[in-house]
Design an enzyme around this catalytic site. Structure first.
Site, PDB file in Angstrom:
ATOM      1  CG  HIS A 156      -4.741  -2.843   0.544  1.00  0.00           C
ATOM      2  ND1 HIS A 156      -4.404  -2.833  -0.626  1.00  0.00           N
ATOM      3  CD2 HIS A 156      -4.361  -2.480   1.388  1.00  0.00           C
ATOM      4  CE1 HIS A 156      -3.348  -1.659  -0.484  1.00  0.00           C
ATOM      5  NE2 HIS A 156      -3.711  -1.134   0.997  1.00  0.00           N
ATOM      6  CB  SER A 203      -0.573  -0.176   1.077  1.00  0.00           C
ATOM      7  OG  SER A 203      -2.159   1.029   0.976  1.00  0.00           O
ATOM      8  CG  ASP A 213      -5.921  -3.812  -3.191  1.00  0.00           C
ATOM      9  OD1 ASP A 213      -6.806  -2.402  -3.501  1.00  0.00           O
ATOM     10  OD2 ASP A 213      -5.173  -3.739  -2.820  1.00  0.00           O
TER      11      ASP A 213
END
Length: 761
Positions: free
Chosen positions: A499, A349, A469
């Site tokens: 994610h 991320s 995601d």
């Protein structure tokens, strides 16, 4: 379990024998295969003085134990080897399987028995994962096969866990960055937490650039969240222009201060287990949070090249090009004399995003990035096609909200006292610059777009991304991966999770593949390892991965959408609007069930449909007002087995990342019945129907033709499956919640769906 073995490096017989002997397996080329087999097996039980005992608890056939077989005149056959190999790898007869040969086929066992090449078979067996998720050799080393002597030991081109994690050096340094982001007249200092083994040689580094790592301010974050309810405002038509990003670091000069040892240590910092894995194998671990975080100075600039420069300065320090101090007093400098200058970055991320940004600087010393679920353009994270578009699961978040979350200097009361007033001024400027009211692309977002600098990347690149995601959406990796120079070593793992990390999944040897790659790039191992370009998780089969060459096909399949006109009303009754605004998950559930304001088109597939790339809707439509949102989702609709998007724990603490060090759970995506699956989706402000930088009027009740690209994916559907197209306006998870009274009319006869279908088998 099914094997998808990427990390094993085929080797010569001579090398295999030498590596086996170096580990204490007293095999010889001149010895008979069965004799070498017995020597190998007895060494596996090095904790036992009497190795007959554990061998007697294994079987060589349904009616013969292994000890009896080894002391008999019976010949070593494929059937015996396979059955014993399965047991060595942790599979239990009559529990995990009944017929070994059927099971070998089912799990895709990677070793093909050859009595003339038995030593090569045994070599590969050591490098093969056990049911527990660790390779046999790593399991043996974790039990003490080799001492923790703080020296490098390799097997099959990969480093083994021989560095002492019970006696690590933990130190803090403050790197001077060529920045003054808080405008205080001093160069910003960047806190670096270092964990490293006591090695006698220079070692490489794993660096995680994590703005979260020094703490997060959830209270400030929650107060800053934006209200999603509002009215979509028509925008004046114009062409948006931006200038190339021109970040210029400030001048610095070499320090003449005396050199000193570390003056600050620490006992614990939350770690990333992939880093732990490499720490036990002789890689230093660095955790850096960058400007505007606790222990550092500066303002949280959130995604621009000033923030990236604060991480780049650390790589420069590791290579002797920047200064680090022992404390904020700046009275002593400290050298990274333990470093070989080579760095791999890790993390998911925001962390992976900083890896991409760092790579686009072309900084010397950055050898590899392992970027998971990484952003390549911050506009595409918080906006989409001229609309504010909250990341999946986080309605109301925007970049200034993220700034509040990560500006951890305000968690230090003294820093808050001295700097909060100025911070609030800078934060206000940031809130204005991101242009939330319009949703437009502008210079602020362009300065946080790494794609134009992709040609500056020169390190090896590894991306992982979930095709489910909807936080960091698949377009982020699709765009950066396809923008990378062809000359680069570039690799992409695409899975069907959301994610999430994937390094501890049972079905793929990701950790070991990264070990082989990093040993090659950072430790000078000429191991001949080659990682495929794209490794894609087959959505139709459990625990199956395939090698591909491209993300995005060039062939298109055109699919008709119907022959009538459909109307999509934007307005909801007050009760439904409040309910959906309170719980966007209720909206999604009813949308997928056909109960929201929407058009639903079900397409029964007459042939297989291998999607690879960006599905595109070509639509003829009109709006009853001079504005409009169009949202679309494609579903694989109907009950069948599909992947869940969150990995499930198969076994707790199954994976030992060293020698009794940093254990973690073994996981895998469950493959189970579900009623539908989102294949892809997207949202569009109809004023941006031509392109992102062009704002056009929407003429009331006049037909328009639009091209609407959805998020890219690779997803295979079979003949007889139902592809459901869902078209609607307001998306209560992502877009502004506009309940104004307008409607869209679609002419389905003049509309169609284009599916990219290039695939590799």
């Amino acid at each position: 379990m099914r094997y998808n073995q990427l990390s094993y490096i085929p080797t010569s017989l001579e090398t295999a024998v030498a590596e086996l002997q170096a580990l204490g397996f007293a095999v010889q080329q001149e010895q008979a295969p069965k004799e070498n087999f017995a020597i190998f097996l007895r060494k596996l039980f090095f904790h036992f003085q009497d190795t007959d005992y554990p061998l007697s608890h294994m079987i060589a056939s349904k009616d013969l134990d292994l000890l009896t077989f080894l002391t008999s005149d019976a010949t070593l056959t494929k059937e015996v080897f396979d059955l014993v190999a399965l047991q060595v790898l942790g599979f239990i007869p009559a529990v995990d399987f009944t017929d070994a040969q059927d099971f070998i086929q089912k799990i895709g066992f990677p070793i093909v028995f050859d009595s003339q090449q038995l030593l090569l078979n045994l070599h590969q067996l050591l490098a093969t994962r056990q049911k527990s998720g660790v390779t046999l050799i790593d399991s043996l080393v974790s039990q003490g096969l080799l001492p923790m002597d703080n020296c490098y030991h390799y097997f099959n081109g990969k480093a083994l866990a021989t560095f002492d994690t019970t006696s690590l050096i933990r130190e803090v340094v403050y790197v001077e960055a060529p920045l003054d982001t808080d405008q205080d007249g001093q160069l910003d200092l960047i806190k670096v937490n270092i964990i490293r083994p006591k090695a006698s040689t220079a070692i490489p580094s794993m660096m995680t650039a994590s703005p979260y790592h020094q703490g997060i301010n959830e209270t400030a974050n929650d107060k800053k969240l934006h209200r999603m309810e509002g009215e979509l405002s028509p925008k004046a038509p114009r062409r948006i222009t931006v200038e190339p990003t021109d970040f210029q670091p400030l001048a610095t000069k070499p320090s003449r201060l005396p050199v000193n040892e570390c003056q600050e240590t620490f006992s614990h910092i939350s770690s990333y287990t992939l880093n732990d894995y490499f720490l036990a194998r002789g890689f230093a671990n660095l955790y850096v949070s960058g400007v505007g975080t606790a222990g550092s100075t500066g303002f949280m600039t959130s995604g621009d090249y000033a923030q990236i420069e604060s991480f780049k300065a650390v790589i420069d320090w590791l290579n002797g090009r920047a200064t680090a101090y022992t404390s904020h007093k700046r009275d002593y400098q400290i050298k990274a004399d333990w470093s070989n200058g080579l760095v791999a970055t890790t993390g998911k991320s925001y962390l992976g995003t900083m890896s991409t940004g760092l790579a686009t600087t072309g900084v010397d010393g950055l050898a590899v990035i392992i970027a998971e679920a990484a952003i390549s353009s911050w506009y595409d994270y918080y906006r989409e096609n001229g609309l504010v578009c909250s990341p999946g699961g986080y309605p109301g978040e925007d970049l200034d909200v993220l700034t509040e979350l990560t500006y951890s200097r305000n968690l230090l009361p003294g820093d808050y006292l001295r700097h909060n007033d100025h911070y609030q001024q800078l934060l206000s400027q940031q809130s204005q610059a991101l242009e939330r009211q319009s949703g437009n692309y502008n210079q602020f977002w362009h300065d946080r777009n790494y794609l134009p600098q992709a040609d500056r990347i020169k390190c090896e690149v590894v991306y992982t991304h979930g095709l489910q995601d909807w936080n960091v959406k698949p377009r982020q990796v699709y765009n950066i991966f396809n923008a990378l120079p062809d000359s680069l070593g570039k690799h992409l793992f695409l899975h069907h999770g959301e994610h999430v990390y994937m390094h501890n999944w049972q079905s793929i040897d990701f950790r070991e593949a990264m070990n082989a790659l990093l040993c090659q790039k950072m430790l000078g191992q000429n191991n001949g390892f080659t990682l495929p370009t794209i490794i894609w998780q087959d959505n139709q089969k459990e625990q199956t991965w395939k090698e591909l060459t491209a993300f995005g096909g060039h062939s298109k399949r055109q699919i008709a959408l119907g022959d009538d006109h459909v109307l999509i009303d934007n307005h909801y009754g007050e009760e439904d609007f409040k309910r959906y605004s309170k719980d966007f998950r209720a909206f999604k559930a009813e949308l997928f069930e056909g109960k929201a304001n929407q058009a639903v088109i079900d397409i029964l597939l007459e042939e297989d449909l291998p999607i690879n790339g960006q599905a595109c809707l070509k639509l003829k439509l009109k709006s009853s007002e001079n504005k409009g949102i169009l949202a679309a989702q494609l579903l694989d609709y109907g009950k069948k087995k599909r992947f869940a998007d969150i990995p499930a724990i198969l076994e707790l603490d199954s994976i030992d990342n060293g020698q009794q060090f940093a254990r973690e759970a073994l996981k895998e995506l469950p493959f189970k019945d579900s009623p539908y699956r989102v294949v892809t989706k997207g949202v569009l402000n109809l004023q941006h129907r031509s392109d992102l930088l062009t704002i056009e009027d929407i003429p009331n009740d006049q037909w328009m033709t639009i091209t609407f690209h959805l998020q890219p994916t690779i997803y295979h559907m079979a003949k007889g499956d139902t592809l459901r197209v869902v078209l609607y306006t307001t998306d209560f998870e992502h877009t502004i919640r506009d309940n104004s009274n307008y409607a869209l009319t679609l002419d389905l006869e003049q509309s169609y769906l284009l599916i990219p279908t290039d695939e590799e088998e």
